[in-house]
Design an enzyme around this catalytic site. Structure first.
Site, PDB file in Angstrom:
ATOM      1  N   ARG A  43      -6.286   2.766 -15.444  1.00 38.89           N
ATOM      2  CA  ARG A  43      -6.361   3.522 -14.181  1.00 38.89           C
ATOM      3  C   ARG A  43      -7.087   4.870 -14.312  1.00 38.89           C
ATOM      4  O   ARG A  43      -7.911   5.194 -13.467  1.00 38.89           O
ATOM      5  CB  ARG A  43      -4.966   3.710 -13.583  1.00 38.89           C
ATOM      6  CG  ARG A  43      -4.283   2.385 -13.232  1.00 38.89           C
ATOM      7  CD  ARG A  43      -3.011   2.577 -12.418  1.00 38.89           C
ATOM      8  NE  ARG A  43      -3.296   3.062 -11.095  1.00 38.89           N
ATOM      9  CZ  ARG A  43      -3.177   4.321 -10.706  1.00 38.89           C
ATOM     10  NH1 ARG A  43      -2.709   5.228 -11.522  1.00 38.89           N
ATOM     11  NH2 ARG A  43      -3.495   4.671  -9.484  1.00 38.89           N
ATOM     12  N   GLU A 102       4.231  -6.146   1.911  1.00 35.34           N
ATOM     13  CA  GLU A 102       3.839  -6.606   0.569  1.00 35.34           C
ATOM     14  C   GLU A 102       3.707  -5.457  -0.433  1.00 35.34           C
ATOM     15  O   GLU A 102       2.641  -5.256  -1.012  1.00 35.34           O
ATOM     16  CB  GLU A 102       2.486  -7.316   0.647  1.00 35.34           C
ATOM     17  CG  GLU A 102       2.409  -8.471   1.611  1.00 35.34           C
ATOM     18  CD  GLU A 102       0.970  -9.001   1.757  1.00 35.34           C
ATOM     19  OE1 GLU A 102       0.011  -8.319   1.342  1.00 35.34           O
ATOM     20  OE2 GLU A 102       0.824 -10.103   2.292  1.00 35.34           O
ATOM     21  N   TYR A 151       0.075  -1.737 -12.086  1.00 30.47           N
ATOM     22  CA  TYR A 151      -1.353  -1.787 -12.421  1.00 30.47           C
ATOM     23  C   TYR A 151      -1.596  -1.204 -13.814  1.00 30.47           C
ATOM     24  O   TYR A 151      -2.627  -0.589 -14.070  1.00 30.47           O
ATOM     25  CB  TYR A 151      -2.192  -1.080 -11.347  1.00 30.47           C
ATOM     26  CG  TYR A 151      -1.916  -1.658  -9.964  1.00 30.47           C
ATOM     27  CD1 TYR A 151      -2.377  -2.930  -9.625  1.00 30.47           C
ATOM     28  CD2 TYR A 151      -1.151  -0.958  -9.029  1.00 30.47           C
ATOM     29  CE1 TYR A 151      -2.093  -3.485  -8.384  1.00 30.47           C
ATOM     30  CE2 TYR A 151      -0.859  -1.510  -7.784  1.00 30.47           C
ATOM     31  CZ  TYR A 151      -1.330  -2.765  -7.475  1.00 30.47           C
ATOM     32  OH  TYR A 151      -1.035  -3.320  -6.258  1.00 30.47           O
ATOM     33  N   TYR A 153     -10.234   4.727 -11.890  1.00 29.22           N
ATOM     34  CA  TYR A 153     -10.094   5.440 -10.610  1.00 29.22           C
ATOM     35  C   TYR A 153     -10.028   6.951 -10.787  1.00 29.22           C
ATOM     36  O   TYR A 153      -9.651   7.641  -9.836  1.00 29.22           O
ATOM     37  CB  TYR A 153      -8.776   5.060  -9.919  1.00 29.22           C
ATOM     38  CG  TYR A 153      -8.485   3.609  -9.727  1.00 29.22           C
ATOM     39  CD1 TYR A 153      -9.267   2.814  -8.890  1.00 29.22           C
ATOM     40  CD2 TYR A 153      -7.381   3.025 -10.339  1.00 29.22           C
ATOM     41  CE1 TYR A 153      -8.960   1.482  -8.694  1.00 29.22           C
ATOM     42  CE2 TYR A 153      -7.069   1.692 -10.134  1.00 29.22           C
ATOM     43  CZ  TYR A 153      -7.865   0.932  -9.314  1.00 29.22           C
ATOM     44  OH  TYR A 153      -7.551  -0.376  -9.110  1.00 29.22           O
ATOM     45  N   CYS A 178     -14.383   2.490 -27.875  1.00 30.26           N
ATOM     46  CA  CYS A 178     -15.749   3.022 -28.036  1.00 30.26           C
ATOM     47  C   CYS A 178     -16.408   3.291 -26.681  1.00 30.26           C
ATOM     48  O   CYS A 178     -17.425   2.654 -26.333  1.00 30.26           O
ATOM     49  CB  CYS A 178     -16.590   2.048 -28.841  1.00 30.26           C
ATOM     50  SG  CYS A 178     -15.817   1.664 -30.399  1.00 30.26           S
ATOM     51  N   GLU A 179     -15.790   4.117 -25.890  1.00 27.54           N
ATOM     52  CA  GLU A 179     -16.329   4.503 -24.582  1.00 27.54           C
ATOM     53  C   GLU A 179     -15.907   5.952 -24.342  1.00 27.54           C
ATOM     54  O   GLU A 179     -14.733   6.276 -24.532  1.00 27.54           O
ATOM     55  CB  GLU A 179     -15.686   3.688 -23.437  1.00 27.54           C
ATOM     56  CG  GLU A 179     -15.766   2.195 -23.547  1.00 27.54           C
ATOM     57  CD  GLU A 179     -16.984   1.619 -22.829  1.00 27.54           C
ATOM     58  OE1 GLU A 179     -17.659   2.369 -22.103  1.00 27.54           O
ATOM     59  OE2 GLU A 179     -17.239   0.432 -23.033  1.00 27.54           O
ATOM     60  N   GLY A 194       0.761  -1.243   0.000  1.00 23.97           N
ATOM     61  CA  GLY A 194       0.000   0.000   0.000  1.00 23.97           C
ATOM     62  C   GLY A 194       0.786   1.284   0.000  1.00 23.97           C
ATOM     63  O   GLY A 194       0.188   2.365  -0.082  1.00 23.97           O
TER      64      GLY A 194
HETATM   65  C1  PLP Z   1      -3.256  -8.110   0.015  1.00 24.87           C
HETATM   66  C2  PLP Z   1      -2.501  -7.105  -0.774  1.00 24.87           C
HETATM   67  N1  PLP Z   1      -1.178  -6.981  -0.544  1.00 24.87           N
HETATM   68  C3  PLP Z   1      -0.429  -6.097  -1.236  1.00 24.87           C
HETATM   69  C4  PLP Z   1      -0.999  -5.278  -2.187  1.00 24.87           C
HETATM   70  C5  PLP Z   1      -0.108  -4.335  -2.928  1.00 24.87           C
HETATM   71  O1  PLP Z   1      -0.466  -3.009  -2.761  1.00 24.87           O
HETATM   72  P1  PLP Z   1       0.440  -1.838  -3.352  1.00 24.87           P
HETATM   73  O2  PLP Z   1       0.687  -2.147  -4.787  1.00 24.87           O
HETATM   74  O3  PLP Z   1      -0.387  -0.635  -3.185  1.00 24.87           O
HETATM   75  O4  PLP Z   1       1.699  -1.794  -2.567  1.00 24.87           O
HETATM   76  C6  PLP Z   1      -2.376  -5.344  -2.424  1.00 24.87           C
HETATM   77  C7  PLP Z   1      -3.008  -4.459  -3.420  1.00 24.87           C
HETATM   78  O5  PLP Z   1      -4.175  -4.476  -3.686  1.00 24.87           O
HETATM   79  C8  PLP Z   1      -3.151  -6.307  -1.717  1.00 24.87           C
HETATM   80  O6  PLP Z   1      -4.461  -6.430  -1.924  1.00 24.87           O
END
Ligand code: PLP
Length: 413
Positions: free
Chosen positions: A319, A280, A378, A323, A349-350, A239
């Protein structure tokens, strides 16, 4: 470090002229910087050096096999969210004992695959999933390593689609129920409690949510440790946000939020539990180190609106449409041309198919090239064949050399 800069008015990635890359491989093309990716992974990894930890790269951000192999060789773990991602991670060389598997909806086949692969942890997202996992492991004569994903009801104050740790979200299990689940799991022969998991959202801009999460998890773990339950790790999810407006780099470009800020505040809290920390990140490793190259097809003007129609579209980078995400757009050749306000749009076509809206860009003509910045995460993973459009080529830059790391899909004509 941001690996993109103008040199003699031409946009470069490391020592590579991106106009030459566009000429050689065509457009649309995703281009990534090897040095940037390595730098960002190592910066995050080193931020946590004071405590036993494992940085599990989130494959969902970018799962190009060459990039995954690079990450595995750097010593990263992997965060996967499907059987497909687990297979990719194993193939890329991530040891199973460095892979964590989260998903709110794993199929029986995926659960069986994860148990059989001997992953570090299956991150459990509901009581029913825990029971099914225990049953499947028992049928296999195996023991399933699990971590329960806690939903701590923490707000990251971000885009609603990027918030995952509020009780209104589908993710994780509320604290009280999670406690019951652990007590139940501790009595199951086919379950091994490996740790606890949490991920409160993406594009987090402050350390606060991490601190709140760490405090919540530490208190939760301590309570269950007192009940005799052993935890090996505390997984704080990913995150870490990136700054989509800071796209051209000098050597010491500051981060949106330095990983050290998080580590410094989170480590002392988790330390009390005696557990290893798992982190992560996805976006922060790869996002600022990739861009999407595109070429102008046409110019068009309606009453009060100018459009630059390019050969990339929402099927390549969704994106902005999904978003309302902001991506900086830069011309590959800087010029003194007057600027004009335009929407940069694709061919889909949007009316929601746009890459940038109401931007002041130098006047661009048919054939000119541009770069949609900070598109490493992403981008390709969320791309599709919508409107029967082939996916873009992916190119990795390493200094002044570059190579295709995934071929452009073949057009049907
Ligand atoms: C469980 C989990 N871990 C890690 C991530 C990675 O998030 P980020 O790319 O924002 O670091 C996500 C993103 O959706 C997630 O759902």
């Amino acid at each position: 470090m941001i690996p993109f800069a103008y040199k003699n008015n031409r946009l470069f990635c490391e020592e590579t002229d991106l106009t030459a890359v566009a000429g050689q491989y065509g457009t649309p093309a995703y281009v990534y910087s090897k040095a940037g990716i390595v730098h960002n992974f190592q910066k995050i990894d080193q931020a946590f050096a004071a405590h036993p930890h494992l940085v599990c790269y989130a494959l969902k951000a970018n799962a190009n096999p060459v990039i995954l192999k690079m990450m595995a060789e750097l010593g990263a773990g992997a965060d996967v969210v499907s059987g497909g991602e687990l297979a990719l991670a194993l193939k890329a060389g991530f040891p199973a004992q460095r892979i964590v598997y989260a998903s709110v909806g794993k199929t029986d086949a995926e659960i069986r695959y994860a148990i059989g692969s001997n992953v570090l942890a299956i991150n459990i997202e509901s009581r029913e999933e825990l029971q099914v996992t225990a049953r499947i492991a028992a049928e296999m004569g195996a023991v399933a390593p699990i971590a329960i994903r806690i939903n701590p009801d923490i707000d990251i104050e971000g885009h609603p689609y990027l918030t995952t740790g509020k009780s209104a979200n589908k993710f994780g299990i509320e604290m009280k129920e999670a406690r019951d689940c652990y007590l139940w799991a501790a009595g199951q022969k086919s379950i091994k409690i490996a740790g606890v998991h949490c991920h409160v959202g993406s594009m987090i801009k402050k350390a606060d949510p991490y601190v709140k999460m760490a405090e919540t998890l530490a208190a939760f773990v301590s309570d269950l440790q007192a009940q005799g339950i052993h935890f090996e790790h505390v997984d704080i999810g990913g995150g870490l946000g990136v700054d989509y407006t800071r796209v051209l780099g000098e050597k010491e470009t500051p981060w949106f939020m330095e990983p050290e800020d998080i580590a410094e505040k989170v480590i002392p809290v988790i330390k009390q539990t005696g557990c290893e920390i798992l982190f992560e990140p996805g976006r922060s490793i790869i996002g600022p180190n990739g861009l999407l190259l595109s070429q102008v097809l046409f110019r068009k003007e309606t009453k009060g609106k100018k459009f630059i129609i390019v050969d990339a579209a929402m099927n390549d980078l969704i994106r902005p449409s999904l978003y309302s995400a902001y991506h900086t757009v830069l011309p590959l050749q800087k010029s003194d041309a007057a600027t004009e306000q335009v929407d940069v749009v694709g061919a889909i076509c949007e009316s929601g198919d746009f890459l940038a809206k109401d931007r002041d860009l130098p006047v661009m003509q048919r054939g000119d090239h541009l770069a949609v910045m900070t598109a490493g995460a992403y981008g390709y993973t969320l791309s599709s064949n919508y409107n029967e459009r082939p996916r873009a080529v992916e190119v990795l830059v390493d200094g002044d050399s570059h190579r295709i790391i995934r071929e452009r899909e073949k057009a049907a004509f």
